[in-house]
Design an enzyme around this catalytic site. Structure first.
Site, mmCIF file in Angstrom:
data_model
loop_
_atom_site.group_PDB
_atom_site.id
_atom_site.type_symbol
_atom_site.label_atom_id
_atom_site.label_comp_id
_atom_site.label_asym_id
_atom_site.label_seq_id
_atom_site.Cartn_x
_atom_site.Cartn_y
_atom_site.Cartn_z
ATOM 1 N N GLY A 9 0.828 -1.208 0.000
ATOM 2 C CA GLY A 9 0.000 0.000 0.000
ATOM 3 C C GLY A 9 0.858 1.252 0.000
ATOM 4 O O GLY A 9 0.539 2.235 0.675
ATOM 5 N N ALA A 10 1.940 1.229 -0.793
ATOM 6 C CA ALA A 10 2.944 2.299 -0.707
ATOM 7 C C ALA A 10 2.773 3.374 -1.769
ATOM 8 O O ALA A 10 3.642 4.238 -1.902
ATOM 9 C CB ALA A 10 4.336 1.690 -0.822
ATOM 10 N N SER A 12 0.497 5.698 -1.772
ATOM 11 C CA SER A 12 -0.064 6.922 -1.206
ATOM 12 C C SER A 12 -0.151 6.785 0.314
ATOM 13 O O SER A 12 0.177 5.737 0.885
ATOM 14 C CB SER A 12 -1.467 7.200 -1.775
ATOM 15 N N GLY A 13 -0.610 7.839 0.960
ATOM 16 C CA GLY A 13 -0.922 7.796 2.380
ATOM 17 C C GLY A 13 0.219 7.369 3.270
ATOM 18 O O GLY A 13 1.380 7.746 3.078
ATOM 19 N N GLY A 15 1.722 4.478 3.671
ATOM 20 C CA GLY A 15 2.766 3.685 3.049
ATOM 21 C C GLY A 15 3.795 4.544 2.340
ATOM 22 O O GLY A 15 5.009 4.356 2.508
ATOM 23 N N TYR A 179 -14.767 -3.846 8.230
ATOM 24 C CA TYR A 179 -13.448 -3.221 8.350
ATOM 25 C C TYR A 179 -12.875 -3.418 9.752
ATOM 26 O O TYR A 179 -11.728 -3.848 9.913
ATOM 27 C CB TYR A 179 -13.536 -1.727 8.021
#
Length: 302
Positions: A9-10, A12-13, A15, A179
């Protein structure tokens, strides 16, 4: 080449922010991303900030067993095995029940099963001293600890992965419950992993980054809700103790992945840099073992 750190998950955000911090410390980073275009843009963003950075890309869709298997083969073929793997990628679906490429409920598949498979396939190549960090969340602790977010509803791993079961039990807050349940699965997985690799000198810890309004976690919400969430970020930070700036959470996560004093800490749950109790339910070793065994079966079946 020194040992790299892998981050899912790198693109954006959290990561991307964590990868940028690590690259600034001279640590090679491998960006695990689902989309090639976004991965290339993330790599360029890091190189712009840190021109000397060593950045590689591995394409991985955590909701696809085949994609994870391919990514795992790439990681196992590295000349130097990873010093750490940060299982960061995650999604939150609020519009109905979606199905993964392998026929599993999408939230469970992406937030738990894909990371389980990745670590299970790669763990044999990691050296003593390697670290596994799993990004969970205090939503697994229920509304009192999560600012009102719905509590998990744990049943059995097979039912959590079953699309038809989830559709039959869906409610107007079902996506958020799935979630928070997936975040409880993250803690179960972390603790069971720590027990299984303790004799190899590999550590496994869970990390709660707090509520970070500026990330893309709300990307599946309706547009007006997403826009309102972004505009209210300063107010959210002031009013909600669980809210933290993205930069702070990324710095804490990079610290957990590299700090010498963390070298032998395992089987723990962190909020920022503080080791804190996870939910009492998360310490149920029988449920953790069942989750591991059923996850193995689901991967093999797919």
């Amino acid at each position: 080449m020194s040992a790299p750190i892998v981050i899912t998950g790198a693109s954006s955000g959290l990561g991307l922010a964590t990868a940028t911090i690590l690259a600034g410390k001279g640590i090679p980073v491998i960006l695990g991303c689902r989309d090639e275009g976004r991965a290339a843009a993330a790599k360029q963003q890091i190189l712009t900030a840190v021109p000397t950075a060593e950045v590689e890309i591995v394409i991985i869709d955590l909701a696809s067993i085949d994609s994870v298997r391919h990514a795992a083969r790439q990681l196992k073929s590295l000349a130097v095995p990873p010093a750490a793997i940060i299982c960061n990628a995650g999604l939150q679906i609020v519009d109905g029940v979606q199905e993964s490429a392998d026929g599993y409920e999408m939230t469970f598949a992406s937030n738990h099963l894909g990371h389980f498979q990745l670590i299970d396939e790669v763990i044999g190549t990691l050296a003593s001293g390697a670290r596994i960090l799993v990004v969970s969340s205090d939503v697994h602790q229920g509304p009192a600890k999560s600012g009102g977010f719905p509590a998990p509803e744990w049943t059995t791993p097979g039912e959590l992965a079953d699309v038809e079961v989830q559709r039959r039990t869906a409610s107007n807050r079902g996506g958020r419950v799935r979630y928070s349940t997936s975040k409880l699965a993250n803690v179960y997985f972390t603790y069971e992993l720590a027990r299984r690799v303790a004799d190899r000198g590999i550590t496994a810890n869970a990390f709660d980054p707090g509520l970070m309004p500026e990330t893309r976690l709300s990307r599946n919400y309706p547009m007006l809700m997403r826009r309102g969430f972004q505009l209210m970020t300063p107010i959210i930070r002031l009013m909600m103790p669980v809210a933290r700036p993205l930069s702070q959470s990324a710095d804490d996560l990079a610290w957990l992945a590299t700090a010498p004093e963390m070298a032998e800490v395992t089987g723990s749950y962190f909020t920022g840099r503080d080791k804190v109790p996870s939910a009492p339910e998360s310490h149920d070793t029988e449920k953790a073992r069942e989750l591991w065994e059923v996850s193995e079966s689901l991967v093999q079946k797919a």
